[in-house]
Scaffold this motif. Structure first.
Motif, PDB file in Angstrom:
ATOM      1  N   ARG A  82      42.181  39.525  34.251  1.00 34.72           N
ATOM      2  CA  ARG A  82      42.671  40.776  33.672  1.00 34.72           C
ATOM      3  C   ARG A  82      42.784  41.808  34.775  1.00 34.72           C
ATOM      4  O   ARG A  82      42.130  41.692  35.823  1.00 34.72           O
ATOM      5  N   GLU A  83      43.599  42.802  34.497  1.00 36.32           N
ATOM      6  CA  GLU A  83      43.813  43.863  35.477  1.00 36.32           C
ATOM      7  C   GLU A  83      42.514  44.615  35.684  1.00 36.32           C
ATOM      8  O   GLU A  83      41.715  44.765  34.766  1.00 36.32           O
ATOM      9  N   SER A  84      42.289  45.084  36.919  1.00 37.74           N
ATOM     10  CA  SER A  84      41.032  45.761  37.219  1.00 37.74           C
ATOM     11  C   SER A  84      41.272  46.770  38.341  1.00 37.74           C
ATOM     12  O   SER A  84      42.330  46.759  38.984  1.00 37.74           O
ATOM     13  N   SER A  85      40.259  47.592  38.582  1.00 39.79           N
ATOM     14  CA  SER A  85      40.427  48.581  39.664  1.00 39.79           C
ATOM     15  C   SER A  85      40.057  47.960  41.011  1.00 39.79           C
ATOM     16  O   SER A  85      40.416  48.468  42.059  1.00 39.79           O
ATOM     17  N   GLU A  86      39.293  46.856  40.963  1.00 40.87           N
ATOM     18  CA  GLU A  86      38.992  46.197  42.237  1.00 40.87           C
ATOM     19  C   GLU A  86      39.022  44.669  42.092  1.00 40.87           C
ATOM     20  O   GLU A  86      38.926  44.135  40.985  1.00 40.87           O
ATOM     21  N   GLU A 114      37.910  40.959  42.047  1.00 40.39           N
ATOM     22  CA  GLU A 114      36.664  40.219  41.785  1.00 40.39           C
ATOM     23  C   GLU A 114      37.041  38.798  41.363  1.00 40.39           C
ATOM     24  O   GLU A 114      37.992  38.607  40.607  1.00 40.39           O
ATOM     25  N   ARG A 165      40.557  41.010  38.040  1.00 37.91           N
ATOM     26  CA  ARG A 165      39.232  40.396  37.889  1.00 37.91           C
ATOM     27  C   ARG A 165      39.496  38.987  37.376  1.00 37.91           C
ATOM     28  O   ARG A 165      40.177  38.824  36.348  1.00 37.91           O
TER      29      ARG A 165
END
Ligand code: HSE
Length: 288
Positions: free
Chosen positions: A33-37, A39, A73
């Motif tokens: 899924r989309e994330s800010s960083e 992982e 992520r």
């Protein structure tokens, strides 16, 4: 969201860096899924769980090509053993590129495949496409050209057995042993094998396909990394295989024709003679 990417048999006999085919098993699965960083968590076979992972490399490459700043992520269930010759790095690379494509709404196949090849470059030092392309399409694929990326495909559906010995041969090492030039007679033989193999696949003539699974470009030099190769091939042919070869840069080998489950057993026994354990995948070619 979840993506499954299957193993592949690159080279498929005489098609060094050009031919490949998708097979049903094994496979990798990537949830994302989309994330800010960035992982990544990994289950299954042991691969880096950080930005060096080819899924991350390829996903980042696609974001960069698209001019977007997006991170993901990811959870990778690594079903394809790394350094196996079954397109392990290519499968994770393609999964990463497809994940990013889904998030960004990118539909350009060439861009997705190019990004996946960047994952291959990170893994082996060469951005070869003969794993990511058949993994994407599933079919038997021919990489007509890299620049521009042109692919030809033949839909196939036949039984295949892939046997994976418990030894590792990194693609980078298998490429280092290749000479910069090959004898003219070997080049001529490979053209005959490769062109005939394409026709045999088109005509669904599996006996001819098997007979044509030879290679004079890479195999003669790589055999020294695989001292068990001739013994395993003999066992496969004696058990009724129409043909046998190395999958990609090895160490996995594969056979077509006859009773592939029985052939898998015979090849496994040949490896036992060298004290090497194997995983046997009795599966189908033409899956992706
Ligand atoms: N075509 C590549 C090679 C495939 O033989 O080096 C690597 O999986």
């Amino acid at each position: 969201m979840k993506i499954r990417v299957h193993a592949t048999i690159a080279n498929f006999g005489p098609g060094f860096d050009v031919f490949g085919v998708g097979i049903g098993e094994p496979y990798d699965e990537l949830s994302f899924r989309e994330s800010s960083e960035w992982e990544i968590r990994v289950k299954g076979h042991d691969v880096p769980a950080d930005v060096r992972n080819t899924a991350v490399v390829a996903a980042r490459a696609l974001a960069e090509m698209a001019g977007e700043e997006v991170a993901l992520r990811m959870k990778l269930r690594k079903g394809i053993r790394p350094r196996s010759g079954l397109g392990s790095s290519g499968a994770s690379s393609l999964a990463g590129a497809l994940a990013m494509a889904r998030v960004l709404g990118v539909e350009d196949e060439r861009l997705i495949l190019r990004a996946a090849m960047e994952g291959e470059r990170a893994a082996s030092g060469s951005a070869h496409g003969d794993n990511v392309v058949p993994a994407y399409y599933g079919d038997f694929t021919i990489l007509e050209s890299y620049e521009p990326l042109r692919v030809r495909r033949i839909p196939v559906d036949f039984d295949v057995v892939a046997v994976l010995p418990a030894v590792e041969i990194p693609t980078s090492e298998a490429r280092r042993v290749l000479p910069p030039k090959i004898p003219l007679k070997d080049a001529v033989r490979n053209i005959a094998l490769a062109s005939s193999l394409v026709l045999a696949l088109k005509e669904n003539d599996l006996k001819a396909v098997g007979r044509l699974l030879d290679d004079r470009i890479a195999l003669p030099y790589r055999k020294r990394l695989m001292p068990w190769y001739d013994r395993a091939r003999k066992a496969a042919l004696e058990a009724g295989a129409y043909g046998f070869s190395v999958s990609g840069s090895g160490p996995a080998v594969f056979a077509v024709g006859g009773d592939v489950a029985q052939i898998g057993k015979a090849v496994a026994e040949a490896f036992e003679g060298f004290g090497i354990e194997v995983d046997v995948y009795v599966t189908k070619a033409g899956r992706g």
